[in-house]
Every structure is written in structure tokens, then in C-alpha cells.
Design a protein around this motif. Sequence first.
Motif, PDB file in Angstrom:
ATOM      1  N   THR A  23       0.941  -1.373  -0.085  1.00  0.00           N
ATOM      2  CA  THR A  23       0.078  -0.160   0.029  1.00  0.00           C
ATOM      3  C   THR A  23       0.684   1.266   0.146  1.00  0.00           C
ATOM      4  N   ALA A  24       1.985   1.499   0.834  1.00  0.00           N
ATOM      5  CA  ALA A  24       2.687   2.347   0.954  1.00  0.00           C
ATOM      6  C   ALA A  24       3.672   2.445  -0.225  1.00  0.00           C
ATOM      7  N   ALA A  25       4.029   1.685  -0.815  1.00  0.00           N
ATOM      8  CA  ALA A  25       4.973   1.458  -2.003  1.00  0.00           C
ATOM      9  C   ALA A  25       4.117   1.828  -3.183  1.00  0.00           C
ATOM     10  N   ARG A 148      -2.430   2.175   9.253  1.00  0.00           N
ATOM     11  CA  ARG A 148      -3.691   1.702   8.895  1.00  0.00           C
ATOM     12  C   ARG A 148      -4.613   2.470   9.164  1.00  0.00           C
ATOM     13  N   GLU A 149      -4.601   3.637  10.067  1.00  0.00           N
ATOM     14  CA  GLU A 149      -5.747   4.593  10.367  1.00  0.00           C
ATOM     15  C   GLU A 149      -5.484   5.817   9.301  1.00  0.00           C
ATOM     16  N   ARG A 150      -4.280   5.820   8.930  1.00  0.00           N
ATOM     17  CA  ARG A 150      -4.128   6.935   7.869  1.00  0.00           C
ATOM     18  C   ARG A 150      -4.259   6.733   6.361  1.00  0.00           C
ATOM     19  N   PHE A 151      -4.681   5.427   6.142  1.00  0.00           N
ATOM     20  CA  PHE A 151      -5.177   5.129   4.607  1.00  0.00           C
ATOM     21  C   PHE A 151      -6.617   5.025   4.464  1.00  0.00           C
ATOM     22  N   ASP A 152      -7.259   4.968   3.457  1.00  0.00           N
ATOM     23  CA  ASP A 152      -8.484   4.383   3.566  1.00  0.00           C
ATOM     24  C   ASP A 152      -8.561   3.160   2.883  1.00  0.00           C
ATOM     25  N   ASP A 153      -9.924   2.648   2.636  1.00  0.00           N
ATOM     26  CA  ASP A 153      -9.963   1.239   2.172  1.00  0.00           C
ATOM     27  C   ASP A 153      -9.371   0.841   0.544  1.00  0.00           C
ATOM     28  N   ASP A 154      -9.162   2.119   0.068  1.00  0.00           N
ATOM     29  CA  ASP A 154      -8.667   2.087  -1.357  1.00  0.00           C
ATOM     30  C   ASP A 154      -7.173   2.241  -1.628  1.00  0.00           C
ATOM     31  N   GLY A 155      -6.559   2.359  -0.351  1.00  0.00           N
ATOM     32  CA  GLY A 155      -5.314   2.602  -0.273  1.00  0.00           C
ATOM     33  C   GLY A 155      -4.626   4.026  -0.468  1.00  0.00           C
ATOM     34  N   ARG A 156      -5.733   4.874  -0.374  1.00  0.00           N
ATOM     35  CA  ARG A 156      -5.233   6.205  -0.547  1.00  0.00           C
ATOM     36  C   ARG A 156      -4.706   6.711   0.989  1.00  0.00           C
ATOM     37  N   PRO A 157      -4.106   7.955   0.977  1.00  0.00           N
ATOM     38  CA  PRO A 157      -3.826   8.715   2.438  1.00  0.00           C
ATOM     39  C   PRO A 157      -5.324   9.338   2.679  1.00  0.00           C
ATOM     40  N   LYS A 158      -5.714   9.603   3.917  1.00  0.00           N
ATOM     41  CA  LYS A 158      -6.796  10.319   4.269  1.00  0.00           C
ATOM     42  C   LYS A 158      -6.607  11.671   4.275  1.00  0.00           C
TER      43      LYS A 158
END
Length: 192
Positions: A23-25, A148-158
Motif C-alpha cells: 500500500t505504501a509502495a 492503517r488509520e491513515r489510509f482509506d480502504d482504497d489504499g489512499r491517504p486520508k
Amino acid sequence: MSEARLRVAVIIGSTRTGRFGPTAANWIADEAAMRGDLDVDVIDLATAWLPDVLGAEGPAPQAVRDLSPWLASSDAFVIVTPEYNHSFPASLKNAIDWYTDEWKAKPVAFVSYGGIAGGLRAVAHLRGIFPTLHAVTVRDSVAFTRHRERFDDDGRPKDPAGCSAAAKSMLDQLSWWGHILRDARERQAYPG
């Protein structure tokens, strides 16, 4: 100075099941790909199948030989690492140790993630390793606390604006060092 685009390898350092690394990559690869000066490859150590035991004699194992050209042709690296037990994963150290010349005279940046420290202790350890391989680490990094709290379900940062600003700062430094060091390597072989 050469204006050709830099080839950047984004390396996913964790091989654990359920890892956040991809996700991060993918996020940092997308950020880098939006720039006009970078071409991006993502290297997942979970699919590189590097041997766990380093051999001192004879030819390198096939998996090591297969990954070598990808690293050698890269002008710069972004290491994506979690923090496990206040450091980085063994899979990443193993990958670093299999190679020598591939890292030389190239810049390395970091995207880290973890709990309250955001992987920064892992990055601190990596900052001590890469200079021994004659690589340059860039000052700015991107760290995701409680990732895990900083990204949404689509793998994008909130917080896309804040995350993009941090990525831009880091990638600007990586690009600067990447161009300088590539130009220097083209003029003269690194003496290390």
C-alpha cells in the motif's frame, strides 16, 4: 547535467503476510510517477525469492542474479520499510547484503510505517547501513504513524495534501542527488 529521467526503484522491504508495504509502495510510486523527472519500478522482496543464506564462494544464486540488473540500472532508491522490534525487517537486510556495487554512489530515500514511531527507528538504523555501501541517504523521509488509520480502504491517504507535500520534499531531494550522482558516475567511475 543530464536532464534524462531518473530511474527510481521503490523497494518493498517487508515480506510478511498481511503487510502494509505494498500500500505504501504503490502510493509513493504513484507520487513519483506524477513527476516529469522520474521513471519508477516497484520491487517486492516477497516475490524476489532471495536466499536467506549468503554464499561466499561460487556464482550468486539465480534469484540474486535476476534482481541485480534492476538494482544496477536504478539511479536512486526509495526503501519502504515497517518497524519490527525497533528496527527494519530481516528480509530487507538480506536484500541489502546480497549486493554491493548496485548501491554505490546512488541516493536512497525512505518511506516508513509503524505504530507511534512511524517506522523512524527502522530508518535510523538504515541510515547507518547505506553509507557503508557508499550510498547517500537523503535527509527528508515520509513516515506514517498508526499507518492503517491513515489510509482509506482504497489504499489512499486520508490526508492527501499533507502526504503529497512530504513526498514532494523527499522526492525533490532524491531527484537532486540522483542527477548529481548519475552525472558524476557518467564522468568517472566511483572509486569505492
